[in-house]
Design an enzyme around this catalytic site. Structure first.
Site, PDB file in Angstrom:
ATOM      1  N   ASP A  59      -1.820   8.868  -5.749  1.00  0.00           N
ATOM      2  CA  ASP A  59      -3.212   8.433  -5.603  1.00  0.00           C
ATOM      3  C   ASP A  59      -4.100   9.523  -6.213  1.00  0.00           C
ATOM      4  O   ASP A  59      -3.907  10.704  -5.939  1.00  0.00           O
ATOM      5  CB  ASP A  59      -3.569   8.220  -4.126  1.00  0.00           C
ATOM      6  CG  ASP A  59      -4.806   7.343  -3.950  1.00  0.00           C
ATOM      7  OD1 ASP A  59      -4.712   6.310  -3.268  1.00  0.00           O
ATOM      8  OD2 ASP A  59      -5.875   7.690  -4.523  1.00  0.00           O
ATOM      9  N   ARG A  70      -9.705   2.172   7.894  1.00  0.00           N
ATOM     10  CA  ARG A  70      -8.444   1.421   7.733  1.00  0.00           C
ATOM     11  C   ARG A  70      -7.299   2.238   7.137  1.00  0.00           C
ATOM     12  O   ARG A  70      -6.141   1.820   7.249  1.00  0.00           O
ATOM     13  CB  ARG A  70      -8.671   0.202   6.835  1.00  0.00           C
ATOM     14  CG  ARG A  70      -9.046   0.597   5.410  1.00  0.00           C
ATOM     15  CD  ARG A  70      -9.702  -0.516   4.629  1.00  0.00           C
ATOM     16  NE  ARG A  70     -10.094  -0.042   3.296  1.00  0.00           N
ATOM     17  CZ  ARG A  70     -11.151   0.727   3.039  1.00  0.00           C
ATOM     18  NH1 ARG A  70     -11.947   1.125   4.025  1.00  0.00           N
ATOM     19  NH2 ARG A  70     -11.424   1.130   1.824  1.00  0.00           N
ATOM     20  N   LEU A 107      -1.494   7.002 -11.552  1.00  0.00           N
ATOM     21  CA  LEU A 107      -0.460   7.012 -12.583  1.00  0.00           C
ATOM     22  C   LEU A 107      -0.737   5.958 -13.649  1.00  0.00           C
ATOM     23  O   LEU A 107      -1.141   4.847 -13.353  1.00  0.00           O
ATOM     24  CB  LEU A 107       0.908   6.752 -11.963  1.00  0.00           C
ATOM     25  CG  LEU A 107       1.543   7.915 -11.193  1.00  0.00           C
ATOM     26  CD1 LEU A 107       2.854   7.457 -10.558  1.00  0.00           C
ATOM     27  CD2 LEU A 107       1.791   9.104 -12.109  1.00  0.00           C
ATOM     28  N   ASN A 128      -6.864  -2.636  -8.212  1.00  0.00           N
ATOM     29  CA  ASN A 128      -7.524  -3.177  -9.400  1.00  0.00           C
ATOM     30  C   ASN A 128      -6.498  -3.790 -10.342  1.00  0.00           C
ATOM     31  O   ASN A 128      -5.332  -3.400 -10.367  1.00  0.00           O
ATOM     32  CB  ASN A 128      -8.349  -2.084 -10.103  1.00  0.00           C
ATOM     33  CG  ASN A 128      -7.456  -1.024 -10.689  1.00  0.00           C
ATOM     34  OD1 ASN A 128      -7.036  -1.123 -11.834  1.00  0.00           O
ATOM     35  ND2 ASN A 128      -7.128  -0.001  -9.902  1.00  0.00           N
ATOM     36  N   THR A 131      -4.483  -1.621 -13.131  1.00  0.00           N
ATOM     37  CA  THR A 131      -3.354  -0.877 -12.575  1.00  0.00           C
ATOM     38  C   THR A 131      -2.223  -1.817 -12.200  1.00  0.00           C
ATOM     39  O   THR A 131      -1.044  -1.542 -12.473  1.00  0.00           O
ATOM     40  CB  THR A 131      -3.817  -0.072 -11.343  1.00  0.00           C
ATOM     41  OG1 THR A 131      -4.862   0.819 -11.745  1.00  0.00           O
ATOM     42  CG2 THR A 131      -2.685   0.730 -10.742  1.00  0.00           C
ATOM     43  N   CYS A 173       3.186 -13.606 -14.573  1.00  0.00           N
ATOM     44  CA  CYS A 173       3.410 -15.056 -14.496  1.00  0.00           C
ATOM     45  C   CYS A 173       2.439 -15.687 -13.503  1.00  0.00           C
ATOM     46  O   CYS A 173       1.967 -16.810 -13.701  1.00  0.00           O
ATOM     47  CB  CYS A 173       4.827 -15.357 -14.022  1.00  0.00           C
ATOM     48  SG  CYS A 173       6.152 -14.873 -15.137  1.00  0.00           S
ATOM     49  N   CYS A 186     -12.762  -3.804  -2.222  1.00  0.00           N
ATOM     50  CA  CYS A 186     -13.174  -3.548  -0.840  1.00  0.00           C
ATOM     51  C   CYS A 186     -14.508  -2.824  -0.790  1.00  0.00           C
ATOM     52  O   CYS A 186     -15.310  -3.033   0.121  1.00  0.00           O
ATOM     53  CB  CYS A 186     -12.129  -2.696  -0.136  1.00  0.00           C
ATOM     54  SG  CYS A 186     -10.522  -3.483  -0.009  1.00  0.00           S
TER      55      CYS A 186
HETATM   56 ZN   LIG Z   1       6.133 -12.850 -16.272  1.00  0.00          ZN
END
Ligand SMILES: [Zn+2]
Length: 252
Positions: A59, A70, A107, A128, A131, A173, A186
């Site tokens: 992170d 949270r 990353l 997001n 990422t 997909c 959020c």
């Molecule tokens: Zn796929």
């Protein structure tokens, strides 16, 4: 396992679906948790307490006061500290036997690919689409199972994309890039705290099941939670034969 481990994990070992053999698989496994926020907190807590041998926690953010509603990995004493280091400190207090690799960055690119390649299971606890798609591409490339979670407002969703299986769909997909619904974060929309906990805990459960090899994974399905009505739905996720990310990989 030593005596301490036999005691610590005794309630797992009692389960015939896990036993000593399953627990040893957990101890030998490496999980990559991308995001140490609302989803990554419960996911990492359960993975570490349950005995995952190595947990890479990535992170790039630091802890702020709005997170503490949270993001249960973090404490008031961690305000301003990197989430990866704050999370690693909490996990070490619960299970010092879990080796936590704190990665203080969001990353991307070659670093993301390298961490995915090293992992046995990958948990997308990010927030997001860019990422999420990058993580998906790396998981398809290296055939690593991806456990995807999302939470916004009172809604949650979880799915497993296991590209080790020839017939498995990938994240793309289900959510083609470019057709992304407008990004809802959020920070703008709000999120009901326990929904992140429910979703992150399920991500951990699916990751542990995949490592142990027990039960039926949440693969080829999208599990949807309506936290206001407290109702669950599950919809089939078919593979897109024209998906630009996964269709070529398994071509004959
Ligand atoms: Zn796929």
């Amino acid at each position: 396992m030593n005596d301490d481990q036999l005691l610590r994990y005794s309630r797992h070992i009692l389960l015939p679906q896990i036993g000593i053999e399953g627990q040893e698989k957990l101890l030998a496994a490496r999980a990559l948790v991308l995001g140490a926020g609302g989803l990554g907190s419960p996911a990492a807590l359960y993975l570490a307490s349950a005995g995952i041998g190595t947990l890479a926690l990535a992170d790039g953010d630091s802890v702020d006061l709005t997170n503490l509603q949270r993001q249960i990995l973090h404490r008031v004493s961690s305000l301003g500290r990197s989430k990866a280091l704050s999370g690693a400190a909490t996990l070490a207090e619960i299970n010092p036997g879990c080796r936590v690799v704190a990665i203080e960055e969001r990353l991307a690119g070659a670093r993301l690919e390298e961490e995915v390649r090293l992992a046995d299971v990958v948990l997308d606890c990010s927030d997001n689409f860019a990422t999420r798609h990058a993580i998906n591409r790396a998981c398809v490339k290296f055939a690593r199972p991806l456990i995807s979670g999302a939470a916004i407002r009172f809604d949650g969703q979880i799915a497993v994309f296991d590209s080790r299986r020839a017939d498995a769909p990938c994240y793309h997909c289900l959510f083609p890039e470019g057709e992304d619904a407008e990004e809802v974060r959020c920070a703008v929309m709000g999120v009901f705290a326990p929904v992140t906990g429910i979703v992150g805990a399920i991500q951990a459960a699916e990751a542990l099941k995949l490592v142990i090899g027990c039960g039926t994974p949440l693969a080829g399905r999208l599990l949807l939670l309506d936290g206001l009505a407290m109702e669950w739905r599950s919809i089939a996720v078919p593979r897109d034969p024209a998906c630009p990310v996964c269709s070529t990989r398994n071509a004959p």
